[in-house]
Design a protein around this motif. Structure first.
Motif, PDB file in Angstrom:
ATOM      1  N   TRP B  34     -11.667  27.339   9.017  1.00 11.97           N
ATOM      2  CA  TRP B  34     -12.834  27.349   9.899  1.00 11.97           C
ATOM      3  C   TRP B  34     -14.050  27.744   9.068  1.00 11.97           C
ATOM      4  O   TRP B  34     -14.062  28.814   8.456  1.00 11.97           O
ATOM      5  CB  TRP B  34     -12.627  28.357  11.038  1.00 11.97           C
ATOM      6  CG  TRP B  34     -13.729  28.380  12.040  1.00 11.97           C
ATOM      7  CD1 TRP B  34     -14.944  28.996  11.913  1.00 11.97           C
ATOM      8  CD2 TRP B  34     -13.741  27.755  13.326  1.00 11.97           C
ATOM      9  NE1 TRP B  34     -15.698  28.784  13.042  1.00 11.97           N
ATOM     10  CE2 TRP B  34     -14.984  28.037  13.928  1.00 11.97           C
ATOM     11  CE3 TRP B  34     -12.805  26.983  14.029  1.00 11.97           C
ATOM     12  CZ2 TRP B  34     -15.323  27.567  15.210  1.00 11.97           C
ATOM     13  CZ3 TRP B  34     -13.146  26.530  15.299  1.00 11.97           C
ATOM     14  CH2 TRP B  34     -14.391  26.820  15.876  1.00 11.97           C
ATOM     15  N   LEU B  55     -17.297  23.868  11.232  1.00  9.97           N
ATOM     16  CA  LEU B  55     -16.430  22.812  10.712  1.00  9.97           C
ATOM     17  C   LEU B  55     -14.996  23.332  10.718  1.00  9.97           C
ATOM     18  O   LEU B  55     -14.718  24.402  10.165  1.00  9.97           O
ATOM     19  CB  LEU B  55     -16.853  22.457   9.283  1.00  9.97           C
ATOM     20  CG  LEU B  55     -16.035  21.396   8.551  1.00  9.97           C
ATOM     21  CD1 LEU B  55     -16.186  20.025   9.200  1.00  9.97           C
ATOM     22  CD2 LEU B  55     -16.459  21.342   7.077  1.00  9.97           C
ATOM     23  N   ARG B  57     -11.291  22.293   9.496  1.00 10.58           N
ATOM     24  CA  ARG B  57     -10.555  21.376   8.624  1.00 10.58           C
ATOM     25  C   ARG B  57      -9.066  21.638   8.808  1.00 10.58           C
ATOM     26  O   ARG B  57      -8.605  22.767   8.646  1.00 10.58           O
ATOM     27  CB  ARG B  57     -10.959  21.587   7.164  1.00 10.58           C
ATOM     28  CG  ARG B  57     -12.466  21.681   6.961  1.00 10.58           C
ATOM     29  CD  ARG B  57     -12.851  21.541   5.507  1.00 10.58           C
ATOM     30  NE  ARG B  57     -12.685  20.140   5.103  1.00 10.58           N
ATOM     31  CZ  ARG B  57     -13.019  19.670   3.905  1.00 10.58           C
ATOM     32  NH1 ARG B  57     -13.521  20.488   3.000  1.00 10.58           N
ATOM     33  NH2 ARG B  57     -12.848  18.400   3.602  1.00 10.58           N
ATOM     34  N   HIS B  61      -8.010  16.312   8.282  1.00 13.41           N
ATOM     35  CA  HIS B  61      -9.067  15.893   9.201  1.00 13.41           C
ATOM     36  C   HIS B  61     -10.219  16.898   9.182  1.00 13.41           C
ATOM     37  O   HIS B  61     -10.035  18.066   8.852  1.00 13.41           O
ATOM     38  CB  HIS B  61      -8.518  15.785  10.627  1.00 13.41           C
ATOM     39  CG  HIS B  61      -7.482  14.709  10.779  1.00 13.41           C
ATOM     40  ND1 HIS B  61      -7.798  13.377  10.906  1.00 13.41           N
ATOM     41  CD2 HIS B  61      -6.124  14.778  10.805  1.00 13.41           C
ATOM     42  CE1 HIS B  61      -6.692  12.666  11.015  1.00 13.41           C
ATOM     43  NE2 HIS B  61      -5.652  13.480  10.952  1.00 13.41           N
ATOM     44  N   ASP B  62     -11.394  16.401   9.552  1.00 14.07           N
ATOM     45  CA  ASP B  62     -12.585  17.244   9.636  1.00 14.07           C
ATOM     46  C   ASP B  62     -13.185  17.130  11.030  1.00 14.07           C
ATOM     47  O   ASP B  62     -13.536  16.031  11.476  1.00 14.07           O
ATOM     48  CB  ASP B  62     -13.618  16.819   8.584  1.00 14.07           C
ATOM     49  CG  ASP B  62     -13.135  17.128   7.176  1.00 14.07           C
ATOM     50  OD1 ASP B  62     -12.948  18.322   6.883  1.00 14.07           O
ATOM     51  OD2 ASP B  62     -12.932  16.186   6.390  1.00 14.07           O
ATOM     52  N   TYR B  63     -13.302  18.275  11.685  1.00 11.42           N
ATOM     53  CA  TYR B  63     -13.845  18.310  13.041  1.00 11.42           C
ATOM     54  C   TYR B  63     -15.068  19.220  13.067  1.00 11.42           C
ATOM     55  O   TYR B  63     -15.069  20.279  12.441  1.00 11.42           O
ATOM     56  CB  TYR B  63     -12.805  18.878  14.019  1.00 11.42           C
ATOM     57  CG  TYR B  63     -11.450  18.235  13.912  1.00 11.42           C
ATOM     58  CD1 TYR B  63     -11.222  16.969  14.440  1.00 11.42           C
ATOM     59  CD2 TYR B  63     -10.404  18.888  13.273  1.00 11.42           C
ATOM     60  CE1 TYR B  63      -9.969  16.375  14.335  1.00 11.42           C
ATOM     61  CE2 TYR B  63      -9.149  18.295  13.164  1.00 11.42           C
ATOM     62  CZ  TYR B  63      -8.935  17.045  13.692  1.00 11.42           C
ATOM     63  OH  TYR B  63      -7.708  16.459  13.585  1.00 11.42           O
ATOM     64  N   LEU B  64     -16.056  18.803  13.829  1.00  9.71           N
ATOM     65  CA  LEU B  64     -17.194  19.685  14.065  1.00  9.71           C
ATOM     66  C   LEU B  64     -17.026  20.363  15.420  1.00  9.71           C
ATOM     67  O   LEU B  64     -16.562  19.730  16.377  1.00  9.71           O
ATOM     68  CB  LEU B  64     -18.503  18.888  14.048  1.00  9.71           C
ATOM     69  CG  LEU B  64     -18.877  18.270  12.695  1.00  9.71           C
ATOM     70  CD1 LEU B  64     -20.079  17.344  12.843  1.00  9.71           C
ATOM     71  CD2 LEU B  64     -19.168  19.367  11.659  1.00  9.71           C
ATOM     72  N   SER B  75     -22.803  20.375   6.664  1.00 10.28           N
ATOM     73  CA  SER B  75     -21.506  19.767   6.341  1.00 10.28           C
ATOM     74  C   SER B  75     -21.495  19.290   4.894  1.00 10.28           C
ATOM     75  O   SER B  75     -20.493  19.427   4.184  1.00 10.28           O
ATOM     76  CB  SER B  75     -21.215  18.583   7.274  1.00 10.28           C
ATOM     77  OG  SER B  75     -21.153  19.000   8.614  1.00 10.28           O
ATOM     78  N   VAL B  80     -18.450  17.709   2.908  1.00  9.20           N
ATOM     79  CA  VAL B  80     -17.976  16.740   3.898  1.00  9.20           C
ATOM     80  C   VAL B  80     -19.139  15.849   4.331  1.00  9.20           C
ATOM     81  O   VAL B  80     -20.114  16.326   4.915  1.00  9.20           O
ATOM     82  CB  VAL B  80     -17.375  17.455   5.130  1.00  9.20           C
ATOM     83  CG1 VAL B  80     -16.947  16.451   6.187  1.00  9.20           C
ATOM     84  CG2 VAL B  80     -16.186  18.318   4.699  1.00  9.20           C
ATOM     85  N   ILE B  85     -16.223  12.735   9.366  1.00  9.26           N
ATOM     86  CA  ILE B  85     -15.970  13.515  10.589  1.00  9.26           C
ATOM     87  C   ILE B  85     -15.081  12.710  11.538  1.00  9.26           C
ATOM     88  O   ILE B  85     -15.394  11.572  11.881  1.00  9.26           O
ATOM     89  CB  ILE B  85     -17.288  13.892  11.287  1.00  9.26           C
ATOM     90  CG1 ILE B  85     -18.207  14.690  10.344  1.00  9.26           C
ATOM     91  CG2 ILE B  85     -17.018  14.661  12.584  1.00  9.26           C
ATOM     92  CD1 ILE B  85     -17.662  16.013   9.892  1.00  9.26           C
ATOM     93  N   ASP B  86     -13.980  13.302  11.983  1.00 13.35           N
ATOM     94  CA  ASP B  86     -13.027  12.603  12.851  1.00 13.35           C
ATOM     95  C   ASP B  86     -13.299  12.845  14.331  1.00 13.35           C
ATOM     96  O   ASP B  86     -13.016  11.984  15.162  1.00 13.35           O
ATOM     97  CB  ASP B  86     -11.601  13.061  12.525  1.00 13.35           C
ATOM     98  CG  ASP B  86     -11.209  12.694  11.106  1.00 13.35           C
ATOM     99  OD1 ASP B  86     -11.022  11.496  10.852  1.00 13.35           O
ATOM    100  OD2 ASP B  86     -11.128  13.593  10.249  1.00 13.35           O
ATOM    101  N   SER B 325     -16.084  30.986   5.259  1.00 11.24           N
ATOM    102  CA  SER B 325     -14.857  30.210   5.446  1.00 11.24           C
ATOM    103  C   SER B 325     -13.718  31.142   5.833  1.00 11.24           C
ATOM    104  O   SER B 325     -13.525  32.183   5.211  1.00 11.24           O
ATOM    105  CB  SER B 325     -14.567  29.497   4.114  1.00 11.24           C
ATOM    106  OG  SER B 325     -13.349  28.848   4.147  1.00 11.24           O
TER     107      SER B 325
END
Lengths: 326, 326
Positions: B34, B55, B57, B61-64, B75, B80, B85-86, B325
């Motif tokens: 995170w 973000l 991860r 996959h990468d999600y916002l 990002s 990224v 972004i998925d 992070s």
């Protein structure tokens, strides 16, 4: 106010430090201050450069010139809240130059901005703004989620003025003139050529003239617009390197798309040499390079850009960083 | 994975340094990472904290999670690009949490993102996205301005999934559950209460459970959602100071608007003590504070926040900075 031109062209850029100091002092009335909020070339994001955006401060007013993603935050670093923005000038409708407009409109609404905001831009800017405002409808209706709160019209005070090649407008005592540049190259007479224009701006302040190219390739119109300007804020890219990086980042891209992007990068942007040629032909007093894509200052290839500009232009120049002030 | 709880409540936060190190190593499968892209409380912009965005991860996959202005650039700092972004998860429709969506959609388009993007959000997220896409129409039509280039549909692959209290969805092997929190307080049974929900999210990864409160006041639903979570990412504000600053920044604001904003700030957000109480009642393993508005680390008032959290919660916690992070 053409500065001392060094006869040693290759070292001319070293003399530019005089420019930001003068402007930052704010000593001379009517010169205004230009702050490069975001100096990266979009749409690829960078760890060191924000997306294209600038802040022009003049006569107690704050204007944005292009509004890439992150403009609100970058303005905050300059001490300017979104509600203080008086007008916005958009060069063209590529999203790396416009995506931050949503933040400006949204955060203004949430901070109860009372003053009107005028958005100047190329044809169809109205549709861009209308879309953003339509998308804001639910958030504005929910607003602060307080029982019984009076509705607030999020469209209130937002005005769009679309401009075309040669148009000129007075804004708070500043004359703003636009020319269509060569960032788009639709066939002459085509529907797309009639619909869309990519603009360069000239801001004639009482004490200084500033030209912002936006994105452009070589262009007679931009040379005319920039003629004799005190400060040229100009886009620049390492075009071969950017193409190389684009291809590497898109291994599966269709060949037609790749070719279109390569044509775009080659013909619709300026190389270091072309920046120097534009500055010389227009006879500008000084040059600030922005919309930068290439090797950075601490990388071996960077000095070559300075050499190429200096070989074509004997005035002072620099490649700006985010939050530089001129 | 409740960490060692210090019996010295006032110094418990000192032990948190173990958390980011573990996650940054990426050694444990299924825990994900995170990253707090933007830790400021909008809508006022800050010189040190970007607008709300995160973000997540996990599994390649990468999600916002929330997408305030500047999310694309933040990002980028995390390495990224927008096209990677998925999916996006939006907590509520306040513009400080959504304004960066325009940049994500726009820059994805300009970088020829081929993969679909799903946007999860509260009711009426579809209208937000539809507005942005309508505004993108001219820019997408002009595209790169190359003669004869094939049109590209900028709406292609963009899907919206609206979620309501109690909904749960599987995303790439991660279970995502939402509860309606107390950031809005429309009268029960009113039209506005039926239309709008502000959501908190729980992400159950194979190796870790993470709860993101979004913006909320004290809330039984959020306590239930966060029950036993490994990591609670929680909003927090110095509410009296924020009200004081709001009043100072808006000398001419109508009294009714001022009162609505004061109600909102007082009832729809969490104080340090309330953060600690939520964490204790939910029995979470660790706490990351974000959406911060108050005295910063180098200012005298800051330590009080840590003391107040620690007095109510004996687990590890910290107030995150941008790009931390976990």
């Amino acid at each position: 106010m053409r500065a001392l031109a060094s006869i040693f062209a290759a070292t001319a850029y070293l003399s530019l430090s005089a420019i930001p100091a003068t402007a930052q002092d704010g000593a001379r009335d009517g010169e205004g201050t230009w702050i490069t909020l975001g100096t990266g070339a979009g749409p690829v994001t960078s760890s060191t450069r924000s997306q294209p955006a600038n802040l022009l401060r003049f006569g107690g007013h704050d204007y944005l010139v292009d509004v890439g993603d992150g403009t609100a935050g970058q303005s905050g670093k300059a001490g300017v809240q979104t509600k203080a923005i008086d007008a916005i000038f958009i060069s063209h409708l590529h999203f790396d130059h416009t995506a931050g407009l949503t933040g400006i409109l949204g955060l203004r609404f949430q901070t109860s901005a009372g003053d009107p905001l005028t958005i100047y831009g190329p044809p169809e800017t109205q549709q861009l703004v209308d879309g953003i405002l339509a998308g804001m409808e639910p958030g504005a209706t929910a607003n602060y989620g307080v029982a019984g709160a009076a509705p607030v019209d999020h469209r209130s005070g937002i005005r769009v003025v679309e401009m075309r090649d040669g148009d000129s407008v007075d804004v708070d005592g500043m004359t703003v003139t636009v020319r269509e540049n060569s960032h788009y190259s639709f066939p002459v007479g085509s529907e797309l050529a009639a619909r869309f224009e990519s603009l360069s701006y000239r801001f004639d302040l009482p004490g200084r003239s500033i030209v912002y190219t936006g994105d452009t390739g070589p262009s007679d119109a931009v040379e005319e617009l920039a003629s004799g300007a005190d400060l040229l804020v100009v886009e620049m890219m390492d075009i071969p390197l950017t193409i190389e990086r684009m291809i590497a980042a898109n291994p599966g891209i269709p060949e037609a798309v790749s070719q279109a992007m390569q044509s775009h990068l080659s013909e619709h942007h300026l190389s270091p040499t072309q920046v120097g040629e534009l500055a010389t032909r227009a006879g500008v007093g000084s040059v600030v390079v922005t919309h930068f894509s290439g090797w950075e200052k601490n990388q071996p290839g960077h000095m070559r850009y300075l050499q190429e500009i200096a070989a074509a232009y004997d005035g002072p120049f620099l490649i700006a960083d985010d939050m530089d002030s001129f």
